[in-house]
Scaffold this motif. Structure first.
Motif, mmCIF file in Angstrom:
data_model
loop_
_atom_site.group_PDB
_atom_site.id
_atom_site.type_symbol
_atom_site.label_atom_id
_atom_site.label_comp_id
_atom_site.label_asym_id
_atom_site.label_seq_id
_atom_site.Cartn_x
_atom_site.Cartn_y
_atom_site.Cartn_z
ATOM 1 N N LYS A 1 0.833 -1.204 0.000
ATOM 2 C CA LYS A 1 0.000 0.000 0.000
ATOM 3 C C LYS A 1 0.866 1.251 0.000
ATOM 4 N N ASP A 2 1.910 1.258 0.791
ATOM 5 C CA ASP A 2 2.820 2.413 0.822
ATOM 6 C C ASP A 2 3.553 2.549 -0.502
ATOM 7 N N ALA A 3 3.931 1.429 -1.092
ATOM 8 C CA ALA A 3 4.630 1.478 -2.380
ATOM 9 C C ALA A 3 3.742 2.086 -3.462
ATOM 10 N N LEU A 4 2.467 1.715 -3.460
ATOM 11 C CA LEU A 4 1.545 2.285 -4.448
ATOM 12 C C LEU A 4 1.414 3.790 -4.255
ATOM 13 N N PHE A 5 1.360 4.211 -2.985
ATOM 14 C CA PHE A 5 1.296 5.651 -2.684
ATOM 15 C C PHE A 5 2.550 6.367 -3.172
ATOM 16 N N GLN A 6 3.701 5.756 -2.941
ATOM 17 C CA GLN A 6 4.963 6.367 -3.356
ATOM 18 C C GLN A 6 5.088 6.430 -4.884
ATOM 19 N N VAL A 7 4.542 5.430 -5.568
ATOM 20 C CA VAL A 7 4.543 5.463 -7.037
ATOM 21 C C VAL A 7 3.725 6.656 -7.528
ATOM 22 N N ASP A 8 2.571 6.885 -6.900
ATOM 23 C CA ASP A 8 1.771 8.066 -7.250
ATOM 24 C C ASP A 8 2.557 9.348 -7.023
ATOM 25 N N LYS A 9 3.260 9.395 -5.913
ATOM 26 C CA LYS A 9 4.024 10.594 -5.574
ATOM 27 C C LYS A 9 5.143 10.837 -6.577
ATOM 28 N N LEU A 10 5.842 9.765 -6.961
ATOM 29 C CA LEU A 10 6.905 9.906 -7.954
ATOM 30 C C LEU A 10 6.340 10.393 -9.290
ATOM 31 N N GLY A 11 5.148 9.909 -9.630
ATOM 32 C CA GLY A 11 4.521 10.365 -10.865
ATOM 33 C C GLY A 11 4.173 11.833 -10.807
ATOM 34 N N GLU A 12 3.644 12.292 -9.673
ATOM 35 C CA GLU A 12 3.301 13.708 -9.512
ATOM 36 C C GLU A 12 4.547 14.588 -9.567
ATOM 37 N N GLN A 13 5.644 14.083 -9.042
ATOM 38 C CA GLN A 13 6.899 14.839 -9.039
ATOM 39 C C GLN A 13 7.605 14.797 -10.385
ATOM 40 N N GLY A 14 7.152 13.938 -11.263
ATOM 41 C CA GLY A 14 7.804 13.820 -12.567
ATOM 42 C C GLY A 14 9.128 13.092 -12.511
ATOM 43 N N ASP A 15 9.314 12.256 -11.504
ATOM 44 C CA ASP A 15 10.567 11.499 -11.385
ATOM 45 C C ASP A 15 10.444 10.211 -12.202
ATOM 46 N N HIS A 16 10.481 10.365 -13.510
ATOM 47 C CA HIS A 16 10.264 9.234 -14.399
ATOM 48 C C HIS A 16 11.411 8.239 -14.345
ATOM 49 N N ALA A 17 12.621 8.746 -14.136
ATOM 50 C CA ALA A 17 13.783 7.855 -14.075
ATOM 51 C C ALA A 17 13.652 6.874 -12.916
ATOM 52 N N ALA A 18 13.139 7.367 -11.787
ATOM 53 C CA ALA A 18 12.960 6.493 -10.624
ATOM 54 C C ALA A 18 11.912 5.420 -10.913
ATOM 55 N N LEU A 19 10.843 5.787 -11.617
ATOM 56 C CA LEU A 19 9.804 4.816 -11.937
ATOM 57 C C LEU A 19 10.315 3.750 -12.903
ATOM 58 N N VAL A 20 11.128 4.162 -13.867
ATOM 59 C CA VAL A 20 11.703 3.189 -14.801
ATOM 60 C C VAL A 20 12.639 2.235 -14.053
ATOM 61 N N ALA A 21 13.422 2.793 -13.134
ATOM 62 C CA ALA A 21 14.330 1.957 -12.336
ATOM 63 C C ALA A 21 13.549 1.015 -11.433
ATOM 64 N N LEU A 22 12.452 1.511 -10.862
ATOM 65 C CA LEU A 22 11.626 0.670 -9.999
ATOM 66 C C LEU A 22 11.029 -0.495 -10.790
ATOM 67 N N ALA A 23 10.580 -0.222 -12.010
ATOM 68 C CA ALA A 23 10.020 -1.286 -12.849
ATOM 69 C C ALA A 23 11.050 -2.388 -13.089
ATOM 70 N N ALA A 24 12.288 -1.988 -13.371
ATOM 71 C CA ALA A 24 13.349 -2.979 -13.586
ATOM 72 C C ALA A 24 13.654 -3.735 -12.296
ATOM 73 N N GLY A 25 13.622 -3.035 -11.177
ATOM 74 C CA GLY A 25 13.898 -3.676 -9.895
ATOM 75 C C GLY A 25 12.839 -4.689 -9.517
ATOM 76 N N LEU A 26 11.579 -4.379 -9.817
ATOM 77 C CA LEU A 26 10.493 -5.312 -9.526
ATOM 78 C C LEU A 26 10.672 -6.615 -10.309
ATOM 79 N N GLU A 27 11.067 -6.488 -11.554
ATOM 80 C CA GLU A 27 11.290 -7.688 -12.362
ATOM 81 C C GLU A 27 12.454 -8.497 -11.810
ATOM 82 N N ALA A 28 13.511 -7.788 -11.402
ATOM 83 C CA ALA A 28 14.697 -8.483 -10.894
ATOM 84 C C ALA A 28 14.405 -9.240 -9.603
ATOM 85 N N ARG A 29 13.427 -8.744 -8.828
ATOM 86 C CA ARG A 29 13.088 -9.391 -7.555
ATOM 87 C C ARG A 29 12.217 -10.634 -7.738
ATOM 88 N N HIS A 30 11.707 -10.820 -8.921
ATOM 89 C CA HIS A 30 10.698 -11.850 -9.125
ATOM 90 C C HIS A 30 11.191 -13.254 -8.800
#
Length: 388
Positions: free
Chosen positions: A19-48
């Protein structure tokens, strides 16, 4: 990888942390931190691979939400970031039920839902060579076409589509304009279209008038099975990762005598006499005339959402292809999928919808369509049964 991304990846390991992660993703989107979101997407896959199977839904939930946040972004850079996420290699196990092709379809749908056609066309100019995101953009073009956009005249689209045709991509069979009998599909995809609503209503009124035709005499109709065309049941057979329903029937029948402009009760009698396996344990069968727009919408729904509205069937683009192929098969249309010629054939046919019911609560549903081909010398039917 920055510390915030590392912290988010750590949080996803616990259920409260999602739940906190989803909130933080929204916050990163509002801040325009696209690089962090792209990195997070790669990290999620790596954790699988290191995440127990029963907890992987957490990774999927955050990954899906991340893609939605980027799709809904207000700036062009967020759309470019979504393409970066789409380019990231994915372990097949991370996809779960979703194939790589289906993931491209999902992202194409997100873009068409939240971004204007002008943004999509601009994204086409940012492809990285002829092999970059071909499936995503091929699907995206048809997503926009179904929503009423006209893209065929734009140079970027023309150049890209020439490559799609040259490669023999299945979607190259379809036109880059929406046919009049497809106009109501925008509503199915959540796009309000007043003109299509008026057109559909007029068609229903015309169909109701046709039902005033006199009932045929009580005659015995002889039937003979004819070959079923290829792709006849495309809306069912190619329904994506969900697979086909529990049971379906497809038939093409030669009729003697012919039944031109047959009322619904005559078609219902033919259905009962056929003794279809799918209808054998039904308590009663009902049959009614159907407007072409309703038939189109029903078949499109089968392809994209399944008989019970399941998500995870075909995307809209491949659902459109399945729709056209099934309509051609039902109506007996032969040759390339020319929109004008196919449309004329569909309008010349008589369409009926039938349903078989049981009195048992939560029983399976049996839904079917019948196409009485021009002249009434043959009919085609497609029926589906889905368990609860």
């Amino acid at each position: 990888m920055n510390s915030m991304v590392s912290s988010l990846l750590g949080a996803v390991t616990t259920q409260p942390g999602v739940k906190d992660a989803l909130f933080q993703v929204d916050k990163l989107g509002e801040q325009g931190d696209h690089a962090a979101l792209v990195a997070l997407a790669a990290g999620l896959e790596a954790r699988h691979s290191a995440t127990p199977s029963e907890r992987r839904w957490r990774l999927h939930a955050v990954s899906d939400h991340l893609e939605e946040v980027l799709a809904q972004g207000r700036d062009f850079e967020s759309a470019l970031a979504l393409l970066e996420v789409a380019r990231q290699p994915r372990d097949a196990r991370f996809q779960g039920l979703h194939s790589a092709s289906r993931r491209a379809q999902d992202i194409a749908s997100l873009l068409a839902t939240f971004r204007p056609a002008s943004t999509f066309i601009e994204l086409l100019a940012h492809r990285r060579g002829p092999d970059d995101l071909t499936e995503l953009f091929a699907c995206g073009i048809h997503e926009y076409v179904l929503r009423g956009s006209s893209l065929a005249s734009h140079p970027h689209v023309r150049d890209f589509w020439a490559q799609v045709v040259q490669r023999g991509h299945p979607l190259a069979e379809l036109p880059l304009t929406r046919s009049s009998w497809e106009s109501a599909l925008g509503l199915d995809l959540g796009v309000e279209d007043l003109s299509s609503t008026v057109s559909s209503l007029a068609s229903r009124m015309a169909s109701d008038d046709d039902d005033d035709a006199p009932t045929l005499p009580n005659i015995q109709v002889a039937v003979r099975d004819e070959p079923v065309p290829p792709h006849f049941a495309a809306v069912i057979e190619t329904r994506g990762d969900d697979g086909p329903p529990s049971q379906y029937e497809q038939r093409v029948l030669k009729l003697r005598p012919s039944l031109p402009k047959a009322p619904a009760d005559s078609i219902q009698s033919v259905l009962v006499d056929l003794d279809l396996d799918l209808l054998k344990d039904a308590d009663f069968v009902t049959c009614n005339r159907a407007a072409l727009e309703d038939v189109v919408s029903s078949l499109f729904g089968l392809a994209v959402f399944g008989a019970r509205g399941w998500q995870g069937a075909l995307g809209a683009a491949h659902g459109r292809l399945a729709l056209w192929r099934t309509l051609a098969g039902l109506s007996g249309f032969e040759g390339p999928l020319d929109p004008k010629a196919l449309g004329a054939r569909l309008e010349a046919c008589g369409w009926y919808r039938f349903e078989a019911s049981e009195r048992v609560r939560n029983a399976s549903r049996r839904l079917g369509l019948v196409c009485l081909r021009p002249g009434g010398t043959s009919l085609a039917l497609l029926a589906v049964r889905d368990e609860p």
